[in-house]
Design an enzyme around this catalytic site. Structure first.
Site, PDB file in Angstrom:
ATOM      1  N   SER A 148       0.809  -1.219   0.000  1.00  0.00           N
ATOM      2  CA  SER A 148       0.000   0.000   0.000  1.00  0.00           C
ATOM      3  C   SER A 148       0.844   1.271   0.000  1.00  0.00           C
ATOM      4  O   SER A 148       0.345   2.341  -0.334  1.00  0.00           O
ATOM      5  CB  SER A 148      -0.945   0.006   1.211  1.00  0.00           C
ATOM      6  OG  SER A 148      -0.223  -0.215   2.411  1.00  0.00           O
ATOM      7  N   ASP A 172      -1.761   5.435  12.493  1.00  0.00           N
ATOM      8  CA  ASP A 172      -1.078   5.029  11.272  1.00  0.00           C
ATOM      9  C   ASP A 172       0.183   5.877  11.141  1.00  0.00           C
ATOM     10  O   ASP A 172       0.140   7.036  10.730  1.00  0.00           O
ATOM     11  CB  ASP A 172      -1.984   5.224  10.051  1.00  0.00           C
ATOM     12  CG  ASP A 172      -1.311   4.778   8.751  1.00  0.00           C
ATOM     13  OD1 ASP A 172      -0.129   4.392   8.790  1.00  0.00           O
ATOM     14  OD2 ASP A 172      -1.977   4.812   7.691  1.00  0.00           O
ATOM     15  N   HIS A 222       1.905   4.882   6.645  1.00  0.00           N
ATOM     16  CA  HIS A 222       1.567   5.561   5.394  1.00  0.00           C
ATOM     17  C   HIS A 222       1.795   7.060   5.533  1.00  0.00           C
ATOM     18  O   HIS A 222       2.168   7.546   6.591  1.00  0.00           O
ATOM     19  CB  HIS A 222       0.109   5.253   5.012  1.00  0.00           C
ATOM     20  CG  HIS A 222      -0.142   3.801   4.794  1.00  0.00           C
ATOM     21  ND1 HIS A 222      -0.576   2.959   5.795  1.00  0.00           N
ATOM     22  CD2 HIS A 222      -0.017   3.031   3.683  1.00  0.00           C
ATOM     23  CE1 HIS A 222      -0.701   1.730   5.324  1.00  0.00           C
ATOM     24  NE2 HIS A 222      -0.351   1.746   4.047  1.00  0.00           N
TER      25      HIS A 222
END
Length: 422
Positions: A144, A388, A391
């Site tokens: 990702s 997170d 990312h």
């Protein structure tokens, strides 16, 4: 100081010349040990040794009449700049990286630009990018974070043109876009382990379920379609921290964190190295593949005050200095592993006329703990209490990856022109 394990028979009645000789030898030995220890001291007390590496082609980019290593530098604050796009002007931002949509209150993290040590990094030029890629194709292969970069690129190019979706599946992990006016195809292939991987518990938790990795078999999802692409950007990282069973030639050779007493522990670094080796070998063996392979190096995580599942977060709102944070431990070993495998592939690629390049974003991103979504980005059903710090917000420092990529593409184009008309 003489090491304790060296014993010398120093007696009172030894001749003066003998004693002098022994003292001279001891002094020479002490100096030699000191000189040997200096590199280890520097490695452990300053920036990691890879930060000064030159090595692979495309580490240094042509800037005017000289070469400038655009991957080595620092972040400079610039209050008068605005992001290339917003979550209102780009519709391709996943909620997981849409920090503004979910209420991130600060915008200072958007007001920093990467400054290479010996030159300036030009702003991203969407027209120039599309002109360079006219009639060509580019694929992102990995997890990702590769998709994170592709979505950044989509947003950066949206100021000039927006593509049509020509995906062959509705699975958002496999996307294909066509910029009709430029006949440029952009694609992403989900392959977090790069090799053939089987999830032993598809409905289990993402981060601690056992994966069977067939380390000598490339993932068919990308390998079967990659031959036609002109540029292939490969990346992988965080998924290798989870439990894995390693297979080679169809049989178990070891594992990482599999908790099986009868299976040899080979560590995640073993699987990581073999996965990149297989991915690069696949590209080397495809008879019709003529493209440029680009390794986008490890993207660091920045959890502080705990791991991701133990209350860790990344609440900083500005970059850190080089002296404050560095790549070390497992991340440093993963970085070195992928670069070593790329160098080996590059040597083999020369025989076939294939190019292997590195998009070295690691040093710049180590310094950006402020660029992650933290708690300001999540899917509709995700647990927002988990931060997170893997990312990157869009817009955000991840856009710099594509500024760097554009300069690499310009250099490749110049090299091609030099060969054709030189």
């Amino acid at each position: 100081m003489v090491p304790h394990f060296i014993e010398l028979p120093l007696g009172k009645n030894l001749p003066y010349t003998t004693t002098t000789t022994i003292k001279a030898l001891l002094l020479a030995l002490t100096v030699m040990i000191f000189l040997l220890l200096i590199p280890f001291y520097l490695i452990n007390n300053s920036s990691p040794p890879w930060l000064a590496a030159k090595g692979i082609n495309a580490m240094s980019i042509k800037h005017g009449k000289k070469y400038c290593n655009i991957f080595r530098g620092k972040w400079l604050q610039q209050h008068n700049i605005a992001p290339y796009y917003t979550n209102a002007t780009c519709r391709e931002i996943f909620d997981q990286q849409n920090c503004m949509k979910f209420g991130r209150p600060d915008t200072e993290f958007l007001k920093w630009r990467w400054k290479p040590d010996e030159c300036e990094l030009p702003l991203f030029d969407a027209v120039q990018f599309l002109e360079l890629l006219k009639g060509k194709s580019m694929a992102f292969v990995g997890d990702s974070l590769g998709r994170n970069q592709m979505q950044s690129l989509l947003c950066l190019l949206a100021s000039v043109d927006y593509p049509i979706d020509v995906s062959y599946t509705k699975d958002p992990r496999f996307k294909r876009w066509l910029y009709v006016g430029y006949n440029f195809t952009l694609a992403s292939f989900w392959s977090p382990h790069l090799v053939n991987a089987i999830d032993t518990e598809p409905n289990g938790p993402t981060y601690n379920r056992l994966m069977n990795l067939y380390l000598d078999e490339s993932n068919h999802d990308w390998a079967a379609q990659i031959e036609a692409f002109n540029y292939v950007i490969i990346s992988a990282g965080r998924w290798f921290f989870g439990p894995q069973m390693f297979y080679e030639n169809g049989r178990i050779v070891g594992c990482h964190a599999c908790l099986k007493n009868n299976v040899k522990n080979l560590t995640m670094f073993y699987g990581y190295r073999k996965a990149f080796r297989t991915a690069f070998r696949t590209l080397l063996r495809l008879k019709k593949f003529k493209g440029v392979t680009i390794l986008r190096t490890l993207s660091p995580a920045h959890f502080e005050n705990g791991e991701w599942d133990r209350g860790g977060s990344c609440a900083k709102t500005r970059p850190v200095e080089n002296s404050e944070m560095k790549l070390d431990g497992a991340d440093l070993e993963l970085y070195m592993t992928q670069v070593e495998e790329l160098r080996a592939a590059e040597r083999k690629g020369r025989k076939r006329g294939l190019k292997f390049r590195v998009l070295d974003t690691t040093e710049s991103m180590v310094l950006r703990p402020d660029g992650h979504p933290n708690h300001f980005g999540h899917g509709a059903h995700e647990n927002v209490t988990i931060a997170d710090c893997v990312h990157w917000c869009l817009p955000g420092p991840v856009d710099t990856w594509n500024e760097l990529l554009l300069q690499m593409l310009k250099m490749e184009n110049e090299d091609s022109l030099d060969r054709n008309f030189g």
